[in-house]
Design a protein around this motif. Structure first.
Motif: not given
Length: 92
Positions: A13, A17-22, A25, A28
């Motif tokens: 994930a 896309d690290w921006r949407t990975a769980p 914060d 990220r």
């Protein structure tokens, strides 16, 4: 290594896309710093560091991530210069 520590799904994930990975914060925000540092270093500003701090990343975490990023960038440049090929590690 990351796959062993984080698990296959989470690692994938982050790669996707690290921006949407769980992820947290703070992680990220640090990943954002690393992307800018790697792809557009002239755009990195104190605001990036302050955003990571505001998201909960410590100075030590930010510094460690930057050191690791720098080491990997040097390894990649050396490997490219010497013509090394990355072996396929995909299963099957």
């Amino acid at each position: 290594m990351a796959r062993a520590a984080l698990g296959e799904a989470l690692t994938q994930a982050v790669f996707d896309d690290w921006r949407t990975a769980p992820v947290s914060d703070s992680l990220r925000a640090v990943l954002g710093i690393l992307e800018t540092l790697t792809l557009r270093p002239d755009e990195l500003t104190p605001a990036h560091i302050n955003a990571a701090r505001a998201a909960g990343a410590s100075d030590a975490q930010i510094e460690e991530a930057i050191h690791i990023c720098g080491a990997f960038c040097m390894i990649v440049r050396l490997a490219d210069t010497l013509g090394f090929e990355v072996p396929d590690t995909s299963p099957g």
